[in-house]
Design an enzyme around this catalytic site. Sequence first.
Site, PDB file in Angstrom:
ATOM      1  N   HIS A  17     -26.251 -15.723  44.098  1.00 35.57           N
ATOM      2  CA  HIS A  17     -25.265 -14.783  43.560  1.00 35.57           C
ATOM      3  C   HIS A  17     -25.724 -13.338  43.778  1.00 35.57           C
ATOM      4  O   HIS A  17     -24.947 -12.489  44.203  1.00 35.57           O
ATOM      5  CB  HIS A  17     -25.071 -14.979  42.050  1.00 35.57           C
ATOM      6  CG  HIS A  17     -24.484 -16.304  41.652  1.00 35.57           C
ATOM      7  ND1 HIS A  17     -24.992 -17.053  40.619  1.00 35.57           N
ATOM      8  CD2 HIS A  17     -23.432 -17.004  42.118  1.00 35.57           C
ATOM      9  CE1 HIS A  17     -24.275 -18.154  40.456  1.00 35.57           C
ATOM     10  NE2 HIS A  17     -23.322 -18.154  41.372  1.00 35.57           N
ATOM     11  N   LYS A  41     -14.966 -25.707  29.461  1.00 37.10           N
ATOM     12  CA  LYS A  41     -16.295 -26.002  29.998  1.00 37.10           C
ATOM     13  C   LYS A  41     -17.362 -25.328  29.169  1.00 37.10           C
ATOM     14  O   LYS A  41     -17.449 -24.103  29.118  1.00 37.10           O
ATOM     15  CB  LYS A  41     -16.378 -25.445  31.421  1.00 37.10           C
ATOM     16  CG  LYS A  41     -16.448 -26.503  32.503  1.00 37.10           C
ATOM     17  CD  LYS A  41     -16.580 -25.787  33.781  1.00 37.10           C
ATOM     18  CE  LYS A  41     -17.150 -26.439  34.956  1.00 37.10           C
ATOM     19  NZ  LYS A  41     -17.110 -25.517  36.110  1.00 37.10           N
ATOM     20  N   ARG A  90     -21.099 -21.578  50.797  1.00 34.80           N
ATOM     21  CA  ARG A  90     -22.400 -22.191  51.087  1.00 34.80           C
ATOM     22  C   ARG A  90     -22.286 -23.246  52.161  1.00 34.80           C
ATOM     23  O   ARG A  90     -23.031 -23.276  53.104  1.00 34.80           O
ATOM     24  CB  ARG A  90     -22.958 -22.857  49.815  1.00 34.80           C
ATOM     25  CG  ARG A  90     -23.615 -21.900  48.893  1.00 34.80           C
ATOM     26  CD  ARG A  90     -23.755 -22.477  47.521  1.00 34.80           C
ATOM     27  NE  ARG A  90     -22.452 -22.630  46.894  1.00 34.80           N
ATOM     28  CZ  ARG A  90     -22.269 -22.834  45.610  1.00 34.80           C
ATOM     29  NH1 ARG A  90     -23.303 -22.955  44.829  1.00 34.80           N
ATOM     30  NH2 ARG A  90     -21.066 -22.932  45.117  1.00 34.80           N
ATOM     31  N   SER A 128     -25.909 -22.831  40.398  1.00 30.27           N
ATOM     32  CA  SER A 128     -26.362 -22.735  39.007  1.00 30.27           C
ATOM     33  C   SER A 128     -26.695 -24.120  38.467  1.00 30.27           C
ATOM     34  O   SER A 128     -27.667 -24.297  37.722  1.00 30.27           O
ATOM     35  CB  SER A 128     -25.282 -22.103  38.132  1.00 30.27           C
ATOM     36  OG  SER A 128     -25.035 -20.784  38.540  1.00 30.27           O
TER      37      SER A 128
HETATM   38  P1  ADP Z   1     -22.154 -22.183  41.046  1.00 33.22           P
HETATM   39  O1  ADP Z   1     -22.193 -22.687  39.631  1.00 33.22           O
HETATM   40  O2  ADP Z   1     -21.823 -23.251  42.055  1.00 33.22           O
HETATM   41  O3  ADP Z   1     -23.354 -21.401  41.424  1.00 33.22           O
HETATM   42  P2  ADP Z   1     -20.255 -19.998  40.459  1.00 33.22           P
HETATM   43  O4  ADP Z   1     -18.885 -20.259  39.972  1.00 33.22           O
HETATM   44  O5  ADP Z   1     -21.170 -19.361  39.482  1.00 33.22           O
HETATM   45  O6  ADP Z   1     -20.837 -21.329  41.095  1.00 33.22           O
HETATM   46  O7  ADP Z   1     -20.204 -19.145  41.806  1.00 33.22           O
HETATM   47  C1  ADP Z   1     -19.477 -17.952  41.942  1.00 33.22           C
HETATM   48  C2  ADP Z   1     -19.313 -17.632  43.407  1.00 33.22           C
HETATM   49  O8  ADP Z   1     -20.580 -17.505  44.033  1.00 33.22           O
HETATM   50  C3  ADP Z   1     -18.558 -18.669  44.231  1.00 33.22           C
HETATM   51  O9  ADP Z   1     -17.765 -17.969  45.172  1.00 33.22           O
HETATM   52  C4  ADP Z   1     -19.657 -19.421  44.940  1.00 33.22           C
HETATM   53  O10 ADP Z   1     -19.210 -19.969  46.167  1.00 33.22           O
HETATM   54  C5  ADP Z   1     -20.656 -18.324  45.177  1.00 33.22           C
HETATM   55  N1  ADP Z   1     -22.027 -18.812  45.301  1.00 33.22           N
HETATM   56  C6  ADP Z   1     -22.720 -19.551  44.419  1.00 33.22           C
HETATM   57  N2  ADP Z   1     -23.970 -19.810  44.868  1.00 33.22           N
HETATM   58  C7  ADP Z   1     -24.069 -19.220  46.084  1.00 33.22           C
HETATM   59  C8  ADP Z   1     -25.090 -19.154  47.083  1.00 33.22           C
HETATM   60  N3  ADP Z   1     -26.257 -19.760  46.896  1.00 33.22           N
HETATM   61  N4  ADP Z   1     -24.830 -18.468  48.215  1.00 33.22           N
HETATM   62  C9  ADP Z   1     -23.624 -17.884  48.379  1.00 33.22           C
HETATM   63  N5  ADP Z   1     -22.611 -17.924  47.501  1.00 33.22           N
HETATM   64  C10 ADP Z   1     -22.817 -18.585  46.365  1.00 33.22           C
END
Ligand code: ADP
Length: 160
Positions: A17, A41, A90, A128
């Site tokens: 992120h 959630k 990803r 996450s």
């Molecule tokens: P997650 O729980 O899967 O990390 P989030 O809802 O918090 O997902 O993610 C928010 C945004 O960040 C989404 O667009 C997700 O695709 C992107 N994202 C999450 N992890 C990564 C990563 N490692 N690299 C690039 N983008 C990411």
Amino acid sequence: MRIAVYPGSFDPITNGHEDIIKRSANVFDKVIVAVLINPDKKGLFQIDERVELIRRVTAPYKNVSVESFSGLLINFMQSRDAKVIIKGLRAVSDFEYEFKMALMNNKLDSTIETLFMMTNAQYSYLSSSSVKQVAIFGGCIKGLVPDLIINDVINKIRGK
Ligand code: ADP
């Protein structure tokens, strides 16, 4: 002024992120990290805690701010005069879901664009939920989440 919104759950913010935030902040005048309030959630961290952790991590980026929102992302965007949604990609598995969301958001407001940013290869496996799994079983999360929040994650999981 070009304002972008980067929405997500951020439970908690990971290095993947942070990488997307940093790169977006180089492209846009202003980036709003928007933490989605989803009553269905129950996460590890409360929404306010997630906001606080992201604020701490993004303090060096002067054009980044952090807020929470509920309801339709498009309504939040309109209220902030933002025209671009940033999404991280990803793997192919992210694509189908994000593709549907982008089309739906475009249908709701065609003046808003979704921009996809490729993950940094280093973080392509990172989410996450995988961070939480590793931490629950006592694995090392250094390099997965920003150093500034490692102890917060460990303490939160211990306290649960
Ligand atoms: P997650 O729980 O899967 O990390 P989030 O809802 O918090 O997902 O993610 C928010 C945004 O960040 C989404 O667009 C997700 O695709 C992107 N994202 C999450 N992890 C990564 C990563 N490692 N690299 C690039 N983008 C990411």
